[in-house]
Write a protein that holds these residues in place. Structure first.
Motif, short mmCIF file in Angstrom:
data_model
loop_
_atom_site.label_atom_id
_atom_site.label_comp_id
_atom_site.label_asym_id
_atom_site.label_seq_id
_atom_site.Cartn_x
_atom_site.Cartn_y
_atom_site.Cartn_z
N GLY A 116 0.87 -1.17 0.03
CA GLY A 116 0.00 -0.08 0.02
C GLY A 116 0.79 1.18 0.07
N GLY A 117 1.86 1.26 0.81
CA GLY A 117 2.90 2.35 0.94
C GLY A 117 3.58 2.79 -0.32
N GLY A 118 3.97 1.73 -1.27
CA GLY A 118 4.74 1.80 -2.30
C GLY A 118 4.07 2.76 -3.34
N ALA A 119 2.81 2.83 -3.41
CA ALA A 119 2.02 3.58 -4.21
C ALA A 119 2.22 5.29 -3.64
N LEU A 120 2.28 5.38 -2.51
CA LEU A 120 2.20 6.57 -1.87
C LEU A 120 3.63 7.21 -2.11
N ILE A 121 4.61 6.54 -2.37
CA ILE A 121 6.09 6.98 -2.69
C ILE A 121 6.22 7.16 -4.19
N ALA A 122 5.71 6.14 -4.97
CA ALA A 122 6.00 6.22 -6.28
C ALA A 122 5.12 7.29 -6.89
N SER A 123 4.17 7.71 -6.44
CA SER A 123 3.37 8.86 -7.09
C SER A 123 3.98 10.17 -7.19
N PRO A 124 4.24 10.60 -5.87
CA PRO A 124 4.92 11.93 -5.84
C PRO A 124 6.45 11.96 -6.49
N VAL A 125 7.27 10.80 -6.33
CA VAL A 125 8.58 10.78 -6.89
C VAL A 125 8.31 10.64 -8.63
N SER A 126 7.40 10.02 -8.98
CA SER A 126 7.17 9.85 -10.35
C SER A 126 6.76 11.15 -11.08
N GLN A 127 5.87 11.99 -10.26
CA GLN A 127 5.37 13.55 -10.74
C GLN A 127 6.84 14.36 -10.82
N ALA A 128 7.74 14.22 -9.80
CA ALA A 128 8.86 15.15 -9.81
C ALA A 128 9.74 14.64 -10.72
N LEU A 129 9.78 13.32 -11.15
CA LEU A 129 10.79 12.73 -12.22
C LEU A 129 10.33 13.41 -13.51
N LEU A 130 8.90 13.16 -13.79
CA LEU A 130 8.68 13.50 -15.22
C LEU A 130 8.79 14.99 -15.45
N LYS A 131 8.64 15.66 -14.30
CA LYS A 131 8.89 17.09 -14.39
C LYS A 131 10.44 17.53 -14.79
N ALA A 132 11.30 16.77 -14.00
CA ALA A 132 12.65 16.83 -14.38
C ALA A 132 12.92 16.44 -15.64
N TYR A 133 12.30 15.45 -16.28
CA TYR A 133 12.90 15.02 -17.42
C TYR A 133 12.18 15.71 -18.72
N ASP A 134 11.11 16.61 -18.37
CA ASP A 134 10.50 17.23 -19.54
C ASP A 134 10.69 18.50 -19.62
N PRO A 135 11.38 19.13 -20.68
CA PRO A 135 11.59 20.72 -20.84
C PRO A 135 10.61 21.31 -20.63
N ASN A 136 9.38 20.77 -21.11
CA ASN A 136 8.13 21.56 -21.39
C ASN A 136 7.24 21.39 -19.83
N GLN A 169 1.29 25.42 -19.75
CA GLN A 169 0.12 25.37 -18.99
C GLN A 169 -0.71 24.10 -19.86
N GLY A 170 -1.56 23.39 -18.92
CA GLY A 170 -2.07 22.08 -19.52
C GLY A 170 -1.12 20.84 -19.73
N TRP A 171 0.22 21.10 -19.29
CA TRP A 171 1.24 20.30 -19.35
C TRP A 171 0.86 18.70 -19.38
N VAL A 172 1.30 17.70 -20.26
CA VAL A 172 1.17 16.30 -20.16
C VAL A 172 2.51 15.86 -20.57
N ALA A 173 3.10 14.78 -19.63
CA ALA A 173 4.56 14.81 -19.85
C ALA A 173 4.56 13.98 -21.16
N SER A 174 6.09 14.08 -21.54
CA SER A 174 6.27 13.48 -22.86
C SER A 174 6.37 12.23 -22.96
#
Lengths: 48, 463
Positions: free
Chosen positions: B155-175, B179-184
């Motif tokens: 159950g806890g794995g999802a709590l960690i993976a969600s914010p970490v994945s969001q942060a990584l997607l932002k870091a890996y996507d220059p755009n 506004q209305g950004w969807v990860a590449s």
């Protein structure tokens, strides 16, 4: 009470085991605590 | 690879058994990522030009493979020990992400199905059951607490993976600032590569930390005679092959199926459901999308907390009684939710939180229930076979709820009343589960494994 003074070597396995135990729990505890904290910040919207 | 063999993982004298739960948690925290796939779902839809359903199939394949691999590989896991199982799980889970990343970079959706769905799903199934039998052997005095700790990690794995994945997607996507950004797709591919590396490291840490107790090991001060005092707790052993021939196995299967189906009913619909419950006559809901997201987060915490708290409590109350609570009290709470849930947000949130904690508790307590009924001999393999109930519930729960809601009206127009038929169907399921649990009795002696006469006499068994 023990009558002989324990040598440093006698303490070593227990000490190593304790350090290993702390490291193991920290390795899993910190990410879990981070995940719970992040989720709780999201939950505050519910009570805001 | 002899270093993975069970014989090489027998704990030396003085080994601290509290090292085993973090090893198990390391695996479950990683595979719990399976519940955080929604983070990149929209990005994959856009990247592949596919429908939501086509992308959703990735997760469905993974969950089906989880159930199948746990059922098929359970005996192998019990025979080869937790280290080999965790190592294998790590290879499949990380390998699944790598193949998935290749599929994303090369625009081949079928490779993502094969990678994350099939290969990763096998890793999920083996990983889920890998520490269960070992934990039960290390904690014969508190099996519910031990398995609760590990399964809480899922159950806890999802709590960690969600914010970490969001942060990584932002870091890996220059755009990411747009506004209305969807990860590449490129960012999701890089995310998959990162997760593969991190999860591999964590799961290998678990694999090389875990140990099995030496034969005859017991925790200091533990008296097995006290365990026998409980009517349903056996000191005998039943093989996985025989377990599935018993009525008890199928009754517990029904119990798990009903409990999971009812819980999924709320989990699947959590965000739109709270908005629909507080929809006003003008069609607008009192609950905003942000508040609904907070509600989903709260349910995740309830799910995780219930896994640990209720499973640990079952060591005191007994397994049968705690399932009576999950199913009986759960049925009452569902009924109150159906008829009075829309009267106050606080009441609605409190009811849903407790219901989801029971859902999590049902997952975490079941290995200890199986230990009580069938002994420790092949409890991992029996647990693996039982998880087919989860796969079945994963299909049945959303089908029931979505089918009933579709008949009630269009999404965005539903109200609290629209949910009553679905919620009352869940009540009926919980009642069926409650009755199945009531019918659970000790396993007949003819299914017990034979043991040497001397050992039988020492343990006070059948003469």
């Amino acid at each position: 009470m023990s009558t002989t003074a324990p040598t440093p070597a006698a303490h070593e396995p227990v000490k190593r085991s304790t350090v290993r135990l702390v490291v193991a729990w920290v390795l899993v505890g910190i990410p879990l605590a981070y995940g719970v904290f992040q989720t709780l910040t999201q939950v505050t919207a519910l009570f805001g | 690879m002899g270093f993975l063999d069970r014989e090489r993982t027998i704990a030396p004298p003085g080994f601290n058994r509290w090292l085993v739960p973090p090893a198990a948690l390391a695996v479950h925290l990683c595979i719990g990522q399976a519940y955080a796939t929604s983070v990149y779902k929209t990005a994959l839809v856009k990247h592949f030009g596919a429908s939501l359903t086509e992308v959703g199939v990735i997760f469905s394949i993974a969950i089906v493979m989880l159930g199948l691999s746990a059922a098929v590989m359970g005996t192998w896991v019990d025979r080869n020990g937790p280290r080999k199982a965790m190592f294998t799980s790590a290879m499949f889970w990380a390998g699944g992400f790598l193949i998935g990343a290749l599929g994303i970079f090369s625009h081949q959706l079928w490779l993502v199905y094969l990678g994350y769905g099939v290969v990763g799903g096998i890793g999920l199934g083996i990983g889920y059951i890998s520490p269960v039998s070992t934990l039960i052997k290390w904690f014969p005095d508190r099996p519910g607490l031990a398995t609760g700790m590990a399964i809480m990690g899922f159950g806890g794995g999802a709590l960690i993976a969600s914010p970490v994945s969001q942060a990584l997607l932002k870091a890996y996507d220059p755009n990411s600032g747009a506004q209305g950004w969807v990860a590449s797709g490129d960012a999701v591919g890089k995310l998959f590569l990162t997760l593969a590396a991190v999860y591999l490291a964590y799961m290998l840490f678990g694999a090389f930390t875990v140990r099995v107790p030496a034969d005859g090991w017991r925790p200091a001060g533990f008296d097995p005679a006290k365990v026998k005092a409980a009517k349903l707790v056996t000191t005998e052993n039943v093989s996985a092959k025989n377990a599935i021939k018993t009525r008890q196995f199928w009754l517990v299967w029904v119990v798990l199926f009903c409990n999971v189906t009812a819980g999924i009913g709320i989990l699947e619909q959590a965000a739109p459901m709270i908005q629909d419950f507080f929809r006003q006559s003008d069609g607008k809901s009192l609950v905003s999308a942000g508040v609904a997201a907070g509600f989903v987060g709260l349910l995740s915490i309830g799910n995780m907390a219930g896994r640990f708290t209720w499973s640990a409590t079952s060591d005191v109350t007994g397994r049968k009684r705690i399932y009576m609570m999950y199913l009986g009290v759960g049925a009452v709470l569902y009924t109150v939710l159906a008829f009075a849930g829309s009267t106050a947000t606080v009441l609605y949130v409190a009811l849903a939180f407790v219901i989801i904690s029971f859902y999590g508790g049902g997952f975490a307590t079941v290995p200890a229930y199986l230990r009580d009924l069938f002994g420790t001999y092949q409890v991992g393999a029996i647990h693996g076979r039982l998880l087919t109930a989860w796969s079945a519930a994963g299909v049945a729960g959303p089908l029931i709820v979505n089918g009933i809601l579709d008949a009630q009206g269009k999404p965005g127009k539903l109200t609290a009343v629209s949910y009553q038929p679905a919620l009352l169907t869940m009540v009926a399921l919980l009642v069926i589960g409650f009755i199945a649990n009531l019918l659970v009795k000790p396993v007949d002696e003819r299914f017990h494994e034979r043991r040497p006469e001397a050992a039988r006499n020492v343990h006070g068994g059948r003469k």
